[in-house]
Enzyme design. Structure first.
Site, PDB file in Angstrom:
ATOM      1  N   TRP A 112      -9.466   9.031  -0.836  1.00 44.37           N
ATOM      2  CA  TRP A 112      -9.763   8.172   0.316  1.00 44.37           C
ATOM      3  C   TRP A 112     -11.120   7.486   0.205  1.00 44.37           C
ATOM      4  O   TRP A 112     -11.374   6.500   0.896  1.00 44.37           O
ATOM      5  CB  TRP A 112      -9.687   8.977   1.619  1.00 44.37           C
TER       6      TRP A 112
ATOM      7  N   TRP B 281      -4.523   0.221   3.956  1.00 41.60           N
ATOM      8  CA  TRP B 281      -3.809   1.171   4.800  1.00 41.60           C
ATOM      9  C   TRP B 281      -3.411   0.549   6.154  1.00 41.60           C
ATOM     10  O   TRP B 281      -4.185  -0.213   6.737  1.00 41.60           O
ATOM     11  CB  TRP B 281      -4.700   2.401   5.036  1.00 41.60           C
TER      12      TRP B 281
ATOM     13  N   TRP C  61       0.816  -1.215   0.000  1.00 44.28           N
ATOM     14  CA  TRP C  61       0.000   0.000   0.000  1.00 44.28           C
ATOM     15  C   TRP C  61       0.853   1.270   0.000  1.00 44.28           C
ATOM     16  O   TRP C  61       1.853   1.356   0.714  1.00 44.28           O
ATOM     17  CB  TRP C  61      -0.863   0.006   1.259  1.00 44.28           C
ATOM     18  N   MET C  62       0.405   2.300  -0.747  1.00 43.23           N
ATOM     19  CA  MET C  62       1.027   3.622  -0.673  1.00 43.23           C
ATOM     20  C   MET C  62      -0.052   4.697  -0.590  1.00 43.23           C
ATOM     21  O   MET C  62      -1.033   4.637  -1.310  1.00 43.23           O
ATOM     22  CB  MET C  62       1.881   3.867  -1.925  1.00 43.23           C
ATOM     23  N   ASN C  63       0.147   5.699   0.318  1.00 38.42           N
ATOM     24  CA  ASN C  63      -0.612   6.945   0.175  1.00 38.42           C
ATOM     25  C   ASN C  63       0.357   8.108   0.078  1.00 38.42           C
ATOM     26  O   ASN C  63       1.306   8.023  -0.714  1.00 38.42           O
ATOM     27  CB  ASN C  63      -1.759   7.092   1.188  1.00 38.42           C
ATOM     28  N   ASP C  64       0.161   9.185   0.790  1.00 39.27           N
ATOM     29  CA  ASP C  64       0.851  10.457   0.539  1.00 39.27           C
ATOM     30  C   ASP C  64       2.332  10.390   0.171  1.00 39.27           C
ATOM     31  O   ASP C  64       3.097   9.671   0.823  1.00 39.27           O
ATOM     32  CB  ASP C  64       0.822  11.316   1.810  1.00 39.27           C
TER      33      ASP C  64
ATOM     34  N   GLU D 211      -5.313  18.600   5.917  1.00 36.59           N
ATOM     35  CA  GLU D 211      -4.139  17.726   6.030  1.00 36.59           C
ATOM     36  C   GLU D 211      -3.039  18.223   5.090  1.00 36.59           C
ATOM     37  O   GLU D 211      -3.286  19.035   4.193  1.00 36.59           O
ATOM     38  CB  GLU D 211      -4.502  16.284   5.618  1.00 36.59           C
TER      39      GLU D 211
ATOM     40  N   ARG E  33      -0.883  17.084  12.559  1.00 33.15           N
ATOM     41  CA  ARG E  33       0.039  16.260  11.752  1.00 33.15           C
ATOM     42  C   ARG E  33       0.502  16.909  10.449  1.00 33.15           C
ATOM     43  O   ARG E  33       0.051  17.959  10.054  1.00 33.15           O
ATOM     44  CB  ARG E  33      -0.628  14.930  11.433  1.00 33.15           C
ATOM     45  N   ASP E  34       1.396  16.187   9.804  1.00 35.99           N
ATOM     46  CA  ASP E  34       1.895  16.456   8.451  1.00 35.99           C
ATOM     47  C   ASP E  34       2.748  17.719   8.371  1.00 35.99           C
ATOM     48  O   ASP E  34       2.493  18.613   7.552  1.00 35.99           O
ATOM     49  CB  ASP E  34       0.719  16.537   7.438  1.00 35.99           C
TER      50      ASP E  34
ATOM     51  N   PHE F 149       3.752   8.867  10.142  1.00 37.83           N
ATOM     52  CA  PHE F 149       2.803   9.519   9.248  1.00 37.83           C
ATOM     53  C   PHE F 149       3.535  10.546   8.377  1.00 37.83           C
ATOM     54  O   PHE F 149       4.752  10.662   8.396  1.00 37.83           O
ATOM     55  CB  PHE F 149       1.681  10.182  10.069  1.00 37.83           C
TER      56      PHE F 149
HETATM   57  C1  FRU Z   1      -3.435  12.121   4.336  1.00 37.01           C
HETATM   58  C2  FRU Z   1      -3.132  11.453   5.659  1.00 37.01           C
HETATM   59  C3  FRU Z   1      -2.225  12.321   6.500  1.00 37.01           C
HETATM   60  C4  FRU Z   1      -1.564  11.334   7.402  1.00 37.01           C
HETATM   61  C5  FRU Z   1      -1.402  10.149   6.489  1.00 37.01           C
HETATM   62  C6  FRU Z   1      -1.481   8.835   7.199  1.00 37.01           C
HETATM   63  O1  FRU Z   1      -3.744  11.274   3.290  1.00 37.01           O
HETATM   64  O2  FRU Z   1      -4.346  11.169   6.340  1.00 37.01           O
HETATM   65  O3  FRU Z   1      -2.893  13.364   7.150  1.00 37.01           O
HETATM   66  O4  FRU Z   1      -0.337  11.797   7.893  1.00 37.01           O
HETATM   67  O5  FRU Z   1      -2.415  10.229   5.526  1.00 37.01           O
HETATM   68  O6  FRU Z   1      -1.172   7.785   6.355  1.00 37.01           O
END
Ligand code: FRU
Length: 584
Positions: A390, A154, A127-130, A304, A252-253, A186
């Site tokens: 998402w 996730w 899996w990959m997100n941000d 975010e 976060r972030d 994160f």
């Molecule tokens: C955005 C997010 C961030 C968080 C990360 C967790 O897509 O929800 O806010 O740091 O993904 O995977």
């Protein structure tokens, strides 16, 4: 400890003990690098801990061990335990599951991912997100990303790492940051500490990320730092982590950059439905300066992944600051999207110059968590986004992985009717990656007369660059279709001043009710219209008029689109040229 452990074979055998309440112990003396764990994507999550000398590694791995069938295997690196006893405490997996009988060890691991994009960045598997921590150094673009190495849904957030010399072709570099006692890793950013302000060493790469610690009730988010002295390959976490805490739940972030006029670091991070700005002289201690967000822009969800960049307004020499704000949900077509604000910044406080206007960075459904590279050469401002939403990312109909990034985009500003907007154009490196396939045009299209006979490259990875002149048509339409009767249609609606993409018949759209969609962008429809459209098996990205509008949408055709055609509504238009390129 003696070599006589009950039930443990010395020949690399694996034994499993089942206990009450779905609690289990796997025992082995590894002789190979990996224990391959069988996963079933839709099984409930269990949790595993590696135990050595009666002590468990934290925070544990959440994994969907196969109950009825094996979808794929993921590797658990057991090389530190070679020749020694490793116990794995497995919680919440029934003894009747198929996983127990198919565990195996191996020195090799590879996974077929499909359908895999040809020229878009993806994880090697899983899996990959941000996108996270992007920085440039010595000719190399580094890209980290939210990575789950233990499944295609996730969880277990790590930072995966990739590098590229041209922002188009990416090399996998392994995993850079793994979860620890302060939690999962994160999203965040990375900077080059040229002046050694943090004391880690000159030119240390410092990653600033959110630690998200599961607690008894929910999770707790704090900010941590880690430094790399080998150019971003491996990181040592700072012993004084976390460096910034808060009593807010969503905190976060962090995106960090050097503010040269003030000679200090700035951190912008998301705090609920606003952004907070902090300053620091050493990346370790942070002072709150201001917050931004109340009654500004869209608030349909949590804010975010912020960014704050300074750009020149095309043709004016004037520079303005842009605050990038990712929002989920609450995007214009549902779910995730990126809004931005244009204004001024004095090192402490951002002021939005148009508080009543909401501006979107991309008018498709699938560009989220867009942030920019730190230290990019020649004053460039380059962004990349996670090409998904998402709403349905956990259900995408792909195998062995989930998640791709957009093509990298060069950001700029332009003015229209007294308002300043963000422009996102494909990075110029995309020109070098393409090779001419065919030239179409000029083609005159009138009335409801369809011109459908233009062949596309077979592998579904191509760009079409075209310019169009309108002669009174009310709709200027382009369609991409395949032999299975699937199509994506795009058109300019002249009267409304819009560009539209319809993916409702694009292929597999049934995996989520939020997937079939028609997305709409405000567009200039006067004069010559220019488009660059990038397809890559599972996506289309459209850049209108040099990036004045952008639309990114995922697509899952059962075979690549093989034909392109045009259609008009009333009047006529001329495709003065359309060049089709293969992208390698
Ligand atoms: C955005 C997010 C961030 C968080 C990360 C967790 O897509 O929800 O806010 O740091 O993904 O995977």
């Amino acid at each position: 400890m003696s070599g006589t452990v009950p039930g443990i074979a010395d020949d690399g055998g694996i034994t499993v003990r089942h206990m009450s309440n779905e609690q289990n112990i796997i025992e082995l003396k590894p002789e190979r690098k990996y224990l391959l764990l069988p996963v079933q994507d839709n099984a409930p999550e269990g949790r595993i801990f590696m135990v050595q000398d009666n002590a468990a590694s934290v925070p544990g791995i959440n994994i969907r061990l196969a109950r009825e069938r094996v979808d794929y295997y993921v590797p658990l690196d057991v090389s530190d335990f070679i020749g020694r006893l490793l116990q794995i405490d497995v919680q919440a997996v029934p003894a009747s599951s198929v996983c127990w009988s198919v565990l195996k060890c191996s020195d090799e691991f590879s996974m077929d991912i499909s359908p895999a994009p040809v020229y878009h960045h993806t994880p090697p598997y899983g899996w990959m997100n941000d996108p996270n921590g992007m920085f440039y150094k010595d000719g190399t673009y580094h890209l980290y990303y939210q990575f789950n190495p233990y499944g295609c849904t996730w969880g277990n957030m790590h930072w995966g790492h990739s590098t590229s010399e041209d922002l188009v072709h990416w090399k996998h570099e392994g995993t850079a940051l793994a979860p620890d006692s302060w939690g999962y890793i994160f999203s965040g950013s990375a900077v080059l500490d040229k002046e050694n302000t943090a004391g880690f060493g000159e030119n240390a790469v410092v990653a600033v990320y959110t630690s998200s610690k599961p607690t008894l009730w929910t999770d707790c988010q704090t900010q941590s730092i880690a430094c790399s002295l080998d150019g971003g390959k491996t990181f040592d976490k700072y012993e004084g982590n976390p460096v910034l805490t808060s009593d807010l739940r969503d905190f976060r972030d962090p995106k960090v950059f050097w503010y040269a006029p003030g000679g200090h670091w700035v951190m912008i991070l998301a705090a609920g439905q606003e952004m907070q700005i902090y300053s620091s002289s050493d990346l370790k201690s942070w002072k709150f300066e201001s917050s931004f967000g109340q009654s500004q822009g869209a608030h349909g969800g949590v804010w975010e992944c912020p960014d704050l960049v300074e750009l020149e307004v095309e043709g004016t020499g004037e520079r303005k600051w842009v605050l990038i704000c990712n929002l989920n949900p609450g995007g214009p077509f549902g779910g995730s999207a990126t809004q931005y604000f244009v204004g001024s910044f004095d090192g402490k406080k951002f002021i939005n110059e148009s508080p009543t206007v909401t501006k979107w960075m991309d008018w498709g459904k699938d560009n989220y968590a867009s942030v920019t590279w730190s230290n990019a050469p020649d004053g460039r401002c380059i962004a990349i986004g996670w090409m998904s939403n998402w709403q349905y990312q956990n259900q995408l109909p792909v195998r062995g992985y989930r998640g791709a990034n957009t093509i990298a985009r060069e950001l700029g500003l332009y003015e229209r009717d007294g308002e300043v907007y963000l422009k996102s154009a494909p990075v110029s490196e995309m020109y070098a990656a393409r090779e001419r396939f065919s030239s179409v045009g000029p083609v005159k299209v009138s009335g409801m007369d369809w011109k459908l006979d233009f062949t596309l490259p077979e592998n579904g990875a191509f760009e079409v660059e075209m310019s169009i002149r309108n002669n009174g048509a009310e709709k200027i339409g382009i369609v991409f279709c395949n032999g299975s009767g699937e199509n994506v249609s795009m058109y300019y609606d002249i009267a409304r001043g819009q560009f539209v993409m319809d993916r409702t018949e694009s292929g597999n759209v049934d995996f989520s009710q939020d997937f079939p969609a028609v997305t709409v962008a405000p567009a200039e429809t006067e004069g010559t219209l220019s488009l660059r459209i990038f397809f890559d098996r599972t996506s289309a990205e459209v850049f209108g008029n040099g990036g004045e509008f952008v639309m990114t949408n995922l697509l899952f055709p059962s075979e690549p689109y093989s034909g392109m055609g045009f259609f008009a509504d009333r009047g006529s238009f001329t495709v003065t040229s359309a060049e089709i390129y293969v992208i390698k």
